[in-house]
Write a protein that holds these residues in place. Structure first.
Motif, short mmCIF file in Angstrom:
data_model
loop_
_atom_site.label_atom_id
_atom_site.label_comp_id
_atom_site.label_asym_id
_atom_site.label_seq_id
_atom_site.Cartn_x
_atom_site.Cartn_y
_atom_site.Cartn_z
N THR A 127 77.10 -14.00 -11.08
CA THR A 127 78.02 -13.00 -10.54
C THR A 127 77.40 -11.62 -10.56
O THR A 127 77.53 -10.84 -9.61
CB THR A 127 79.34 -13.00 -11.33
N ARG A 131 77.56 -10.70 -6.66
CA ARG A 131 78.68 -9.83 -6.32
C ARG A 131 78.51 -8.42 -6.84
O ARG A 131 78.80 -7.45 -6.14
CB ARG A 131 80.00 -10.42 -6.87
N GLN A 135 78.32 -5.16 -4.54
CA GLN A 135 79.30 -4.10 -4.67
C GLN A 135 78.61 -2.77 -4.96
O GLN A 135 78.96 -1.73 -4.37
CB GLN A 135 80.28 -4.42 -5.79
N SER A 198 85.92 -8.54 -12.19
CA SER A 198 84.55 -9.07 -12.12
C SER A 198 84.36 -10.23 -13.09
O SER A 198 83.70 -11.21 -12.77
CB SER A 198 83.55 -7.96 -12.42
N TYR A 201 85.59 -13.42 -11.67
CA TYR A 201 84.65 -14.03 -10.72
C TYR A 201 83.55 -14.78 -11.46
O TYR A 201 83.11 -15.85 -11.02
CB TYR A 201 84.04 -12.96 -9.81
#
Length: 581
Positions: A127, A131, A135, A198, A201
């Motif tokens: 992650t 991600r 981000q 977060s 995720y």
């Protein structure tokens, strides 16, 4: 037991940002200067329009109107050009910063102690790698430059508004209380909310990765419903986390809308009152109202983008947190005196208070071949990992040449001891590139082919359409599990460490082929120390000594013949292996 990787605090984030600024001073100050100039160019319009309104009121000429229009057009063109280059420089700076941050993250991730990576699992790192980097990339490329522009524009616009007259500050002050209250309320909750989001995720990724990797086990044991329930629970937590952050935004943004609309209305009303009293001119009221109206856009962008920056800050704190994992080795700078490997009173635990190794002592002679055998879960692999310097012992010591393995830099350690397990990885690239990862500088194709020959892989490599240039890994030519294991062993031959720890290194190869492979390897590794962890007892038969590991201790140690004659645990294993049990 799974652990979560650390998250960097505000101090570490500020320090990292300062470091980045020091790396790129010209780009940083150049971008700021261009943004300031662009904002100043935009401030010309309200002054010019205010002056034009006043001139019309008192009487003016068409030529004067044309002149003002020309100045407005010139200011607009200048603002457009300056804004374009300001954003271009900001984008260049953002790309460089993002590239450096990615490189730093990869370096920190690769430096993580293996035990920490195993404990944290792949979901959290995955992650952060995907991600969180995505981000943060969005924040660095777009949100941060736009927010910087908005802040500079707002500050200069407010200064220009106040320059019209002191009275303009009063309507602006009316918008401050709801703005401050809203920001304090939101900022106090936003970071924790986005960190929770977060983390959810990470949990989803971990569950999905575990389920996919263990798909056959899930199917065999009928665990499908249980895995679905687990992922449903993870998604429910993620939903709750996202719903909370959405709630923050639905309260925050309307409050901000009110806070920056109040000054515009108040300026028009208060300015109109002062005009009726003859204290200000119509041009001043026009200019002041336009300036305060101009504040709406940058303040709105500051507030809106602040949400993106909060998510970016949460991602940055997670990426920087990887660097805060304490190192499990303390380099002493001492040089090993020889290649003697020794373990003294070694104890180790994965979970505090529950040792899996209990006071192990083992002296390994230089060039000796030791086989470690024993029941599953006895601690063989754990001991092998300590002997390879993967984990530090909880108490006691594991040394090579009198120096603790965890006191050696990793590059030096791998020149002394290397571990090969049944777990392996084939990287995307050519077969040559996969093998050259472990080769010393200057290694030739002949060296690579010799390493393949040593592990009985040369025949199938030569049969590939492009030989060493064949692309393997994800998206390339598929290799079998046995071939991938041979590639891992060939890397080991190229790395050429003095001591090898082989943890079921030939388990995925057919038993007959494994027997032949181990004999081939033995010829190549003549003179090197080898510690082989295996369930196939022919490895033990060929070893100089056999260590029987049971319940976290070495219960028997001696040659094959000695242990068979002793009639203990090893003898029972040998009889069972040969069908006499």
């Amino acid at each position: 037991m799974s652990t979560t990787l650390p998250i960097a605090g505000p101090g570490a984030m500020r320090s990292y940002v300062r470091t980045l600024v020091r790396r790129h001073p010209r780009l940083v100050w150049g971008a700021l200067a261009l943004h300031v100039c662009a904002a100043l160019a935009a401030l010309a319009a309200p002054r010019l329009l205010g002056g034009l309104v006043e001139a019309v009121e008192t009487g003016t000429t068409l030529g004067h109107v044309d002149e003002v229009i020309a100045l407005l057009a010139g200011a607009l063109v200048l603002q457009t050009v300056l804004t374009r280059y300001a954003r271009y420089v900001s984008q260049v700076l953002g790309e460089q910063v993002l590239a450096e941050l990615r490189e730093d993250f990869v370096g920190n991730a690769l430096a993580l102690p293996v035990g920490v990576v195993e404990s944290a699992g792949s979901g959290d790192l995955l992650t952060r790698t995907s991600r969180d980097v995505e981000q943060l990339g969005w924040s660095v490329r777009w949100a941060l430059p736009e927010w910087t522009i908005a802040v500079i524009t707002a500050v200069l616009t407010f200064a220009a508004a106040v320059s019209v007259g002191w009275w303009v500050a009063l309507p602006c002050v009316l918008g401050v209380p709801p703005l401050v209250i809203g920001l304090r309320w939101y900022l106090a909750r936003a970071k924790d909310g986005y960190l929770r989001e977060s983390a959810s995720y990470s949990t989803i990724n971990a569950t999905l990765t575990e389920t996919v990797e263990g798909a056959r086990t899930v199917e065999t044991l009928g665990l499908g419903r249980e895995r679905i329930d687990t992922i449903d629970g993870d998604i429910a937590e993620s939903y709750a986390a996202e719903r909370y952050t959405l709630f923050l935004r639905t309260v925050f943004f309307p409050a901000m809308e009110i806070s920056y609309l109040i000054p515009t209305v108040a300026t028009l009303l208060f300015g109109g009152y002062l005009y009726t009293q003859g204290q200000v001119s119509l041009g001043d009221v026009t200019a002041a109202t336009l300036y305060v109206q101009m504040l709406i856009d940058p303040v709105d962008r500051i507030v809106s983008i602040l949400d993106e920056l909060q998510m970016g800050a949460a991602s940055l704190s997670r990426l920087l947190g990887v660097a805060q994992v304490p190192d499990d080795r303390q380099v002493s700078g001492e040089t090993p005196d020889g290649e003697q490997l020794a373990a003294a009173d070694v104890r180790f635990s994965y979970v505090e208070g529950r040792d899996v190794l209990h006071g192990i002592d083992l002296q390994v002679g230089v060039g000796e071949r030791i086989a470690m055998v024993g029941p599953s879960g006895a601690g063989k692999s754990t001991l092998g990992r300590l002997l390879a310097g993967i984990h530090p012992p909880r108490t006691g010591s594991v040394t090579v040449g009198g120096v603790g393995l965890v006191e050696l830099p990793l590059d030096d350690l791998r020149g002394h001891v290397a571990l090969v397990t049944q777990e392996h990885h084939v990287f995307v690239g050519t077969l040559r590139e996969n093998l050259a990862l472990a080769a010393p500088p200057g290694a030739t194709d002949d060296d690579i082919r010799e390493s393949l020959d040593a592990v009985d892989a040369l025949d199938w490599v030569d049969s590939l359409p492009d030989g060493l240039e064949t692309v393997i890994g994800s998206g390339g030519r598929a290799v079998t599990a046995a071939q991938a294991q041979q590639i891992a062993l060939a890397r080991l031959v190229l790395a050429d460490p003095h001591t090898l720890v082989l943890d079921e290194a030939t388990s995925l190869i057919d038993p007959r082929a494994a027997r032949h492979l181990e004999r081939s390897l033995a010829a190549v590794l003549e003179g090197r120390t080898v510690i082989a962890i295996a369930h196939r007892l022919f490895s033990a038969h060929d070893a100089d000594r056999v260590a029987v590991v049971e319940d976290g201790v070495i219960s028997e140690l001696g040659s094959h013949d000695e242990l068979v004659a002793a009639g203990g645990s090893y003898a029972a294993l040998w009889d069972s292996w040969n069908g006499r049990g």
